[in-house]
Structure formats: C-alpha cells, structure tokens
Design a protein around this motif. Sequence first.
Motif, mmCIF file in Angstrom:
data_model
loop_
_atom_site.group_PDB
_atom_site.id
_atom_site.type_symbol
_atom_site.label_atom_id
_atom_site.label_comp_id
_atom_site.label_asym_id
_atom_site.label_seq_id
_atom_site.Cartn_x
_atom_site.Cartn_y
_atom_site.Cartn_z
ATOM 1 N N ASN A 31 7.706 3.062 -8.415
ATOM 2 C CA ASN A 31 7.238 1.907 -9.170
ATOM 3 C C ASN A 31 8.255 0.762 -9.135
ATOM 4 O O ASN A 31 7.886 -0.416 -9.043
ATOM 5 C CB ASN A 31 6.966 2.325 -10.618
ATOM 6 C CG ASN A 31 6.330 1.213 -11.433
ATOM 7 O OD1 ASN A 31 5.211 0.800 -11.150
ATOM 8 N ND2 ASN A 31 7.039 0.723 -12.441
ATOM 9 N N THR A 73 2.442 7.087 -4.843
ATOM 10 C CA THR A 73 2.132 7.400 -6.241
ATOM 11 C C THR A 73 0.897 8.285 -6.340
ATOM 12 O O THR A 73 0.868 9.267 -7.095
ATOM 13 C CB THR A 73 1.920 6.104 -7.036
ATOM 14 O OG1 THR A 73 3.107 5.316 -6.972
ATOM 15 C CG2 THR A 73 1.591 6.405 -8.483
ATOM 16 N N GLN A 74 -0.135 7.934 -5.584
ATOM 17 C CA GLN A 74 -1.354 8.740 -5.610
ATOM 18 C C GLN A 74 -1.088 10.156 -5.113
ATOM 19 O O GLN A 74 -1.586 11.135 -5.684
ATOM 20 C CB GLN A 74 -2.426 8.072 -4.747
ATOM 21 C CG GLN A 74 -3.760 8.813 -4.749
ATOM 22 C CD GLN A 74 -4.800 8.104 -3.916
ATOM 23 O OE1 GLN A 74 -4.535 7.054 -3.334
ATOM 24 N NE2 GLN A 74 -5.988 8.666 -3.851
ATOM 25 N N THR A 75 -0.268 10.292 -4.074
ATOM 26 C CA THR A 75 0.046 11.621 -3.550
ATOM 27 C C THR A 75 0.814 12.447 -4.577
ATOM 28 O O THR A 75 0.522 13.653 -4.775
ATOM 29 C CB THR A 75 0.868 11.493 -2.256
ATOM 30 O OG1 THR A 75 0.119 10.733 -1.299
ATOM 31 C CG2 THR A 75 1.192 12.856 -1.684
ATOM 32 N N ARG A 120 0.824 -1.205 0.000
ATOM 33 C CA ARG A 120 0.000 0.000 0.000
ATOM 34 C C ARG A 120 0.861 1.259 0.000
ATOM 35 O O ARG A 120 0.465 2.291 -0.543
ATOM 36 C CB ARG A 120 -0.922 -0.009 1.226
ATOM 37 C CG ARG A 120 -1.897 1.158 1.278
ATOM 38 C CD ARG A 120 -2.768 1.064 2.509
ATOM 39 N NE ARG A 120 -1.962 1.096 3.719
ATOM 40 C CZ ARG A 120 -2.480 1.003 4.950
ATOM 41 N NH1 ARG A 120 -3.767 0.826 5.108
ATOM 42 N NH2 ARG A 120 -1.680 1.050 6.002
ATOM 43 N N LEU A 168 1.817 2.583 -3.486
ATOM 44 C CA LEU A 168 0.602 3.040 -4.147
ATOM 45 C C LEU A 168 0.125 4.367 -3.568
ATOM 46 O O LEU A 168 -0.315 5.264 -4.315
ATOM 47 C CB LEU A 168 -0.495 1.980 -4.013
ATOM 48 C CG LEU A 168 -0.220 0.642 -4.701
ATOM 49 C CD1 LEU A 168 -1.348 -0.340 -4.412
ATOM 50 C CD2 LEU A 168 -0.058 0.831 -6.198
ATOM 51 N N ALA A 169 0.210 4.506 -2.251
ATOM 52 C CA ALA A 169 -0.193 5.764 -1.626
ATOM 53 C C ALA A 169 0.747 6.901 -2.032
ATOM 54 O O ALA A 169 0.304 8.039 -2.280
ATOM 55 C CB ALA A 169 -0.203 5.603 -0.108
ATOM 56 N N LEU A 176 0.755 12.147 -7.818
ATOM 57 C CA LEU A 176 -0.139 12.524 -8.916
ATOM 58 C C LEU A 176 -1.090 13.649 -8.500
ATOM 59 O O LEU A 176 -1.387 14.559 -9.285
ATOM 60 C CB LEU A 176 -0.932 11.299 -9.373
ATOM 61 C CG LEU A 176 -0.110 10.192 -10.056
ATOM 62 C CD1 LEU A 176 -0.986 8.981 -10.356
ATOM 63 C CD2 LEU A 176 0.545 10.715 -11.333
ATOM 64 N N GLU A 177 -1.574 13.593 -7.255
ATOM 65 C CA GLU A 177 -2.450 14.658 -6.785
ATOM 66 C C GLU A 177 -1.706 15.986 -6.700
ATOM 67 O O GLU A 177 -2.241 17.040 -7.081
ATOM 68 C CB GLU A 177 -3.028 14.287 -5.421
ATOM 69 C CG GLU A 177 -4.040 13.144 -5.469
ATOM 70 C CD GLU A 177 -4.521 12.756 -4.090
ATOM 71 O OE1 GLU A 177 -3.956 13.282 -3.099
ATOM 72 O OE2 GLU A 177 -5.446 11.901 -3.991
#
Length: 368
Positions: A186, A160-162, A154, A157-158, A164-165
């Motif tokens: 990645n 990466t999401q941060t 996780r 993935l978290a 991108l945001e």
Amino acid sequence: MSVRLKLTLSYAGFLMVTGVLLLAVVWVFLLRYVPEQTYTPGSSAPGGLGSTFIPNQGDLARAFFPRATAALALLLVLGLLGGWVLAGRMLSPLRRITHAARRTTGSLPHPIRLEGRQDEFRELADTFDAMLARLEAHIAEQQRFAANASHELRTPLAITQTLLEVAGNDPARDADELIDRLRYVNTRAIDLTEALLVLSRADQGSFTREPVDLSLIAEEATETLLPLAEKHGLTIETSGDVAPALGSYALLLQLTTNLVHNAIVHNLPGHGSVWVTTSVRAGTVALTVENTGEQLTPQLVSTLAEPFQRGTGRVRGDHAGVGLGLAIVRSIATAHGGSLALAARADGGLRVRVQLPVMHASGAASRV
C-alpha cells in the motif's frame, strides 16, 4: 466575403485608383497646352467666316471624358477578372494546407509536405508539419506514459488481491506477516500516486514562484537523506556557491531530493560516494549530483529520464523508487525554464546536471 473575393476587389480597386490618377495627370497635362477659348486672326467670333478651327478646353472635355470613362470601365472588368485569377493562383497553396488539415490519419491531421519554392506559404506548411510531428510525438509519449502508469498501478493492486486470496484460503497464516506485506504494498501504491500527482503538477506549471537558493535546498535534501546514505555505507559531500533562482521551493526540493535519492540507491554498496554541488555561470544556476556506481552505456543513460525507466533493473528494498524520479526532475526543470543533462561518469556512476535561470537582483529570472 471569401478571401479570394476580398483580394479580387482589392486588386480591382487598386487598378481603378491607379487608372483614375493616370487619367487625371493626363488631363492636367493637356490643359496646360489647350486654351479656354481660341479665335483665328481677323475673325470677330469663333467659327466665323474665314476662321480656322482650333480646339479649346470644352472640345477637349467632350472628346476626353467619354473615352476616359470607357477606359475606366475596361480597367474595372480587367481588374475583376485578372484579380480573380491571380487571387486563385496565390491562394492555391492555402487550399492545399486546408485540405491537408481536414484529412486525418488516426487522430491527427495529415502532413502537408508542400513542394515548390520557399515562400510564406511554404514556411507556413513546414511550420504546420513540424507542429504535427511534435504533437504526434507528444501523444505517443503520453500513451506510453498512460500504459506504463496503468501497469505500475495495477501491480500493487494485483499483489494485494493475491495476498488477500492466500489469506482467505489459509486461515492459519500469520496475520502480522500479512499486515506488514499489505502495508508495504500500500505504501508503494501511495508513493506512486503521489509521484504521478507531482509530475502532473510540474507539467501544468501550476505553482507559485518565489526567490529560492539552490544551495540551501541541496543542504536540506542531503540532511534528510543522510540516514539512508549511512545505512548504505555511503558518503555525501555538499559544496558550491549561493545559487539564486526563481521558482517553487517545494518542487525544487522534490527535484533535489529525487536526484540525491537516486544517487544513493543506484550506488556501490558499502563504499560509494555522492557529490552535490551548486554553481552560477553565464546567467544560469546549476545543480550537479554525481555518484559512484556501475558502468553505464550512453544508450542506457539517454533513457533514464523516461517515466518508469530504471538504470540497473528494478530496485528492491524499503527505499525502492517508482521509476519516476528523473522524469519528475526533468518536468520540474522544464516547468522552471531550465534543462536536465545526464552523462555517464568515466569511473562508473552517473552525473546529473540541472540548469535553471539565475535570479537577478531585480527579482527577474534570466532564460536558459
């Protein structure tokens, strides 16, 4: 037919056979002393005037067989009743075991904890309890592993999401920097996934075994990681004997690479050392990897082979591990019938020793 009924019939049948044999022996014994026909002196026919009655074999048969038949019938009734009672008493511990197996505590049967003298049923119950304890420990370990793996997967993935945001909220942000960071995150996720796959493969034992030489594997692993050691300012020394074993070359190379990589990363920067040696003794081959480093406590060393455990905190940098290095080593060693031993060095650092069965000239491997 239930086991109790089978035992009852067996007891009764054995008792009947014994009774028949006993009566047959008595009959044969009596026949030796009873003539076929008897006559009194001076009489012309048995039972005549002035004769004295002496029983013959016919009289004995008429007197013996009805009573023998009644005795056998009584033995059959006693055998059935006694066998039923005795079988019930003998099988009562088995019923307790069955009842305990049907009860559940969570997802596991309830332990039996059978009391009484040490017999076959007590041994069966103790074995069942020991199996439950091992199964419960294995399930708890798998649950911890699943929770830790979920947490580790996780995290990238978290991140990466941060990233991108943040990039979406700040269009002027440097795209090259974002791409580099996403590539790094990645890569970490891919490394973790591949490590999990290797660990699963080793645990299942689904690999082809072939003759290998641990000394050659050690040389290949150290040559591959030599640039990393030079980058950290470390020296690597490889020595030892030819160490023939039977197993998967790819998995044993992964095992050795993990050990050498850990020895390099968890070391004294700039002036540390790593020693890789192989040896053969008492039917086993051994691969030993030692490194300088910080002082480690026995409590910490005992946890290093657990999944997602790190010796001195999370490692940062381009060659950071995923916390599965020694867990993979232990699983690979176990899958090859070997063992893993960890010990803290007196001068600091760690000594890791992997023992595997030695391969004989016949191609068979001795068990450790």
